[in-house]
Design a protein around this motif. Structure first.
Motif, PDB file in Angstrom:
ATOM      1  N   HIS B 190      42.976 111.028  87.663  1.00 15.10           N
ATOM      2  CA  HIS B 190      42.792 110.579  89.055  1.00 15.10           C
ATOM      3  C   HIS B 190      41.327 110.534  89.524  1.00 15.10           C
ATOM      4  CE1 HIS B 190      42.728 114.879  90.103  1.00 15.10           C
ATOM      5  NE2 HIS B 190      43.677 114.992  89.202  1.00 15.10           N
ATOM      6  N   ALA B 191      40.997 111.176  90.653  1.00 17.60           N
ATOM      7  CA  ALA B 191      39.660 111.000  91.243  1.00 17.60           C
ATOM      8  C   ALA B 191      38.554 111.603  90.383  1.00 17.60           C
ATOM      9  CB  ALA B 191      39.626 111.601  92.643  1.00 17.60           C
ATOM     10  N   VAL B 192      38.832 112.741  89.732  1.00 17.70           N
ATOM     11  CA  VAL B 192      37.803 113.349  88.885  1.00 17.70           C
ATOM     12  C   VAL B 192      37.494 112.413  87.715  1.00 17.70           C
ATOM     13  CG1 VAL B 192      37.125 115.440  87.665  1.00 17.70           C
ATOM     14  CG2 VAL B 192      38.810 115.587  89.483  1.00 17.70           C
ATOM     15  N   GLY B 193      38.540 111.832  87.141  1.00 17.20           N
ATOM     16  CA  GLY B 193      38.375 110.889  86.042  1.00 17.20           C
ATOM     17  C   GLY B 193      37.677 109.619  86.490  1.00 17.20           C
ATOM     18  N   THR B 194      37.999 109.165  87.708  1.00 23.14           N
ATOM     19  CA  THR B 194      37.375 107.950  88.227  1.00 23.14           C
ATOM     20  C   THR B 194      35.877 108.160  88.429  1.00 23.14           C
ATOM     21  OG1 THR B 194      39.443 107.365  89.315  1.00 23.14           O
ATOM     22  CG2 THR B 194      37.478 106.238  90.069  1.00 23.14           C
ATOM     23  N   ALA B 195      35.502 109.337  88.929  1.00 22.48           N
ATOM     24  CA  ALA B 195      34.080 109.642  89.092  1.00 22.48           C
ATOM     25  C   ALA B 195      33.380 109.619  87.729  1.00 22.48           C
ATOM     26  CB  ALA B 195      33.914 111.014  89.746  1.00 22.48           C
ATOM     27  N   ARG B 196      34.040 110.168  86.723  1.00 23.69           N
ATOM     28  CA  ARG B 196      33.501 110.180  85.357  1.00 23.69           C
ATOM     29  C   ARG B 196      33.372 108.743  84.836  1.00 23.69           C
ATOM     30  NH1 ARG B 196      30.873 110.389  81.966  1.00 23.69           N
ATOM     31  NH2 ARG B 196      30.903 111.278  79.880  1.00 23.69           N
ATOM     32  N   ALA B 197      34.403 107.927  85.087  1.00 22.66           N
ATOM     33  CA  ALA B 197      34.413 106.547  84.616  1.00 22.66           C
ATOM     34  C   ALA B 197      33.280 105.749  85.248  1.00 22.66           C
ATOM     35  CB  ALA B 197      35.760 105.901  84.932  1.00 22.66           C
ATOM     36  N   LEU B 198      33.002 106.027  86.532  1.00 23.42           N
ATOM     37  CA  LEU B 198      31.920 105.324  87.223  1.00 23.42           C
ATOM     38  C   LEU B 198      30.572 105.631  86.586  1.00 23.42           C
ATOM     39  CD1 LEU B 198      32.899 105.450  90.982  1.00 23.42           C
ATOM     40  CD2 LEU B 198      32.328 103.419  89.656  1.00 23.42           C
ATOM     41  N   GLU B 199      30.451 106.833  86.012  1.00 24.79           N
ATOM     42  CA  GLU B 199      29.206 107.189  85.337  1.00 24.79           C
ATOM     43  C   GLU B 199      29.037 106.380  84.055  1.00 24.79           C
ATOM     44  OE1 GLU B 199      29.414 111.870  86.747  1.00 24.79           O
ATOM     45  OE2 GLU B 199      29.404 111.370  84.617  1.00 24.79           O
ATOM     46  N   ILE B 200      30.156 105.987  83.450  1.00 24.72           N
ATOM     47  CA  ILE B 200      30.094 105.246  82.182  1.00 24.72           C
ATOM     48  C   ILE B 200      29.715 103.787  82.432  1.00 24.72           C
ATOM     49  CG2 ILE B 200      31.452 104.487  80.195  1.00 24.72           C
ATOM     50  CD1 ILE B 200      33.014 107.176  80.547  1.00 24.72           C
ATOM     51  N   SER B 201      30.460 103.114  83.316  1.00 28.62           N
ATOM     52  CA  SER B 201      30.065 101.753  83.714  1.00 28.62           C
ATOM     53  C   SER B 201      30.868 101.320  84.919  1.00 28.62           C
ATOM     54  CB  SER B 201      30.286 100.769  82.563  1.00 28.62           C
ATOM     55  OG  SER B 201      31.663 100.469  82.460  1.00 28.62           O
ATOM     56  N   ALA B 202      30.407 100.254  85.570  1.00 28.40           N
ATOM     57  CA  ALA B 202      31.094  99.758  86.759  1.00 28.40           C
ATOM     58  C   ALA B 202      32.485  99.249  86.400  1.00 28.40           C
ATOM     59  CB  ALA B 202      30.275  98.649  87.418  1.00 28.40           C
ATOM     60  N   LEU B 203      32.605  98.574  85.259  1.00 32.80           N
ATOM     61  CA  LEU B 203      33.905  98.046  84.837  1.00 32.80           C
ATOM     62  C   LEU B 203      34.880  99.196  84.585  1.00 32.80           C
ATOM     63  CD1 LEU B 203      35.723  95.715  83.924  1.00 32.80           C
ATOM     64  CD2 LEU B 203      34.805  96.003  81.626  1.00 32.80           C
ATOM     65  N   CYS B 204      34.380 100.201  83.877  1.00 36.79           N
ATOM     66  CA  CYS B 204      35.178 101.382  83.573  1.00 36.79           C
ATOM     67  C   CYS B 204      35.649 102.047  84.872  1.00 36.79           C
ATOM     68  CB  CYS B 204      34.337 102.357  82.750  1.00 36.79           C
ATOM     69  SG  CYS B 204      35.261 103.678  81.991  1.00 36.79           S
ATOM     70  N   GLY B 205      34.742 102.170  85.844  1.00 34.60           N
ATOM     71  CA  GLY B 205      35.077 102.777  87.120  1.00 34.60           C
ATOM     72  C   GLY B 205      36.088 101.958  87.901  1.00 34.60           C
ATOM     73  N   ALA B 206      35.929 100.635  87.883  1.00 36.93           N
ATOM     74  CA  ALA B 206      36.857  99.766  88.597  1.00 36.93           C
ATOM     75  C   ALA B 206      38.261  99.903  88.021  1.00 36.93           C
ATOM     76  CB  ALA B 206      36.389  98.314  88.514  1.00 36.93           C
ATOM     77  N   CYS B 207      38.350  99.928  86.688  1.00 37.43           N
ATOM     78  CA  CYS B 207      39.655 100.089  86.031  1.00 37.43           C
ATOM     79  C   CYS B 207      40.273 101.425  86.418  1.00 37.43           C
ATOM     80  CB  CYS B 207      39.517 100.018  84.515  1.00 37.43           C
ATOM     81  SG  CYS B 207      39.173  98.372  83.915  1.00 37.43           S
ATOM     82  N   ALA B 208      39.450 102.469  86.453  1.00 35.27           N
ATOM     83  CA  ALA B 208      39.953 103.803  86.777  1.00 35.27           C
ATOM     84  C   ALA B 208      40.436 103.862  88.223  1.00 35.27           C
ATOM     85  CB  ALA B 208      38.869 104.847  86.541  1.00 35.27           C
ATOM     86  N   ALA B 209      39.646 103.290  89.159  1.00 35.77           N
ATOM     87  CA  ALA B 209      40.025 103.324  90.573  1.00 35.77           C
ATOM     88  C   ALA B 209      41.342 102.583  90.779  1.00 35.77           C
ATOM     89  CB  ALA B 209      38.926 102.693  91.427  1.00 35.77           C
ATOM     90  N   LEU B 210      41.463 101.457  90.095  1.00 35.15           N
ATOM     91  CA  LEU B 210      42.688 100.671  90.205  1.00 35.15           C
ATOM     92  C   LEU B 210      43.880 101.451  89.662  1.00 35.15           C
ATOM     93  CD1 LEU B 210      43.713  97.657  90.754  1.00 35.15           C
ATOM     94  CD2 LEU B 210      43.784  97.546  88.278  1.00 35.15           C
TER      95      LEU B 210
END
Lengths: 131, 229
Positions: B190-210
């Motif tokens: 969830h949100a902790v993972g999404t924050a981590r994903a945003l650190e990796i890349s914008a695409l990764c973060g967008a996928c996680a948020a979705l």
């Protein structure tokens, strides 16, 4: 930092009003229809549908939402702190809980990864056949 | 006089805010998910309450304002969901299927493990909200009569485990696709993972948020039906 213009403040107020309005509306619908879904989630879906119809996110709403989501850990801090005061769980409950979280998360991570890779591969090959 | 102050929102609210602020500072300094703001903040609040001998129920009842904002925070999740909806158009049904399966699989596996290890009913109920983003998990916990504190702690811990183990695990499976990593983090952490994903890349973060938003909404729709029976 320049102070916010009246226009900006109006945007923020509108954003806050949209959030609270959607939540109230969601709760009302939830209770009226006796839905098992939490009212706030109904509100979230209503807002999502609204935004899809509107075709974008109003600036004030985007700003207020981002701020609120940044503060999220603060909002559930009182609930999270309560875990240190739980007294009605046995040691075996705690061990089962920790094992479930650790192994459950690792297994679920692995399975989701493999499933998505498999599905994406399928569509990718289907696409290359089309071309 | 002083004891009255210690048990009022005038003390509880600044305490929460200071603890959160220190938590955020420490998290930014260290950059490790292990020190997610909520971990530091809840420990600080616990230590303060314990030292000043303030009962938890007093702190909880004087934090009504924070609880009241959880509902609007759930609604606010619609915004990142809308902003990242375009990801679906590109990755389509594999994404949706994985999110739907993951939303059920993540809590099911955890509940089965806990059941095998002989955990009590309160633990099982709280575990069912494990991989849903916290505000939705708490709203859901109220609906299914799970302990709020336990649910919150489980969700946070799951997020930390998922965000720490996710990226290396996905790499171990030989996957470089950032969309896959993002979705998997969003579903399971969830949100902790999404924050981590945003650190990796914008695409990764967008996928996680979705994935996080859809997974949370779907769980809220389906879990009460399964558990309610």
């Amino acid at each position: 930092m320049t102070p916010p213009s009246p226009r900006e403040i109006a945007h923020w107020v509108l954003g806050i009003a949209i959030l609270f309005g959607s939540e109230r509306l969601g709760s009302l619908i939830g209770t009226a229809l006796a839905l098992p879904v939490p009212g706030a989630v109904v509100g979230m879906l209503l807002l999502l549908i609204g935004l899809m119809i509107y075709g974008g996110v109003p600036r004030g709403l985007a700003k207020v939402s981002a701020q609120l989501l940044f503060l999220l850990p603060l909002l559930f801090l009182p609930a999270a702190t309560g875990v240190f005061f739980l007294r009605n769980l046995t040691l075996s409950d705690w061990l089962a809980l920790l094992a479930a979280i650790l192994f459950g998360t690792l297994i679920s991570l692995t399975l989701c990864t493999l499933l998505l890779r498999h599905l994406l591969k399928k569509t990718d090959t289907a696409h290359s056949h089309d071309q | 006089m002083i004891s009255e102050f210690l048990h009022s929102p005038l003390f509880a609210l600044p305490l929460s805010i200071c603890a959160f602020w220190l938590g955020v500072l420490l998290y930014r300094r260290t950059g490790t998910v292990l020190l997610h703001p909520i971990v530091t903040a809840s420990l600080l609040v616990f230590a303060t309450l314990h030292t000043l001998e303030i009962p938890y129920s007093d702190y909880q009842s004087s934090s009504g304002l924070l609880y009241a904002l959880l509902g609007p925070a759930v609604v606010a999740l619609a915004v990142p969901l809308k902003q990242n909806l375009t990801v679906i158009r590109r990755a389509g049904w594999p994404l949706l299927v994985t999110i739907a399966v993951g939303a059920l699989l993540a809590p099911a596996i955890a509940v089965v493990i806990a059941l095998l290890l002989g955990a009590g009913k309160s633990v099982l109920l709280a575990l069912s909200g494990k991989s849903i983003t916290t505000p939705i998990a708490l709203a859901l916990a109220e609906k299914i009569h799970a302990t709020l504190s336990l649910t919150a702690a489980i969700v946070v811990l799951t997020g930390v485990v998922g965000a720490l183990a996710g990226p290396p695990l996905v790499r171990c499976l030989g996957i470089r696709d950032e969309r896959i990593l993002g979705v998997v983090l969003g579903i399971n952490a969830h949100a902790v993972g999404t924050a981590r994903a945003l650190e990796i890349s914008a695409l990764c973060g967008a996928c996680a948020a979705l994935a996080m938003g859809l997974c949370g909404a779907l769980s809220a729709l389906v879990l009460p039906l399964i558990i309610g029976t």
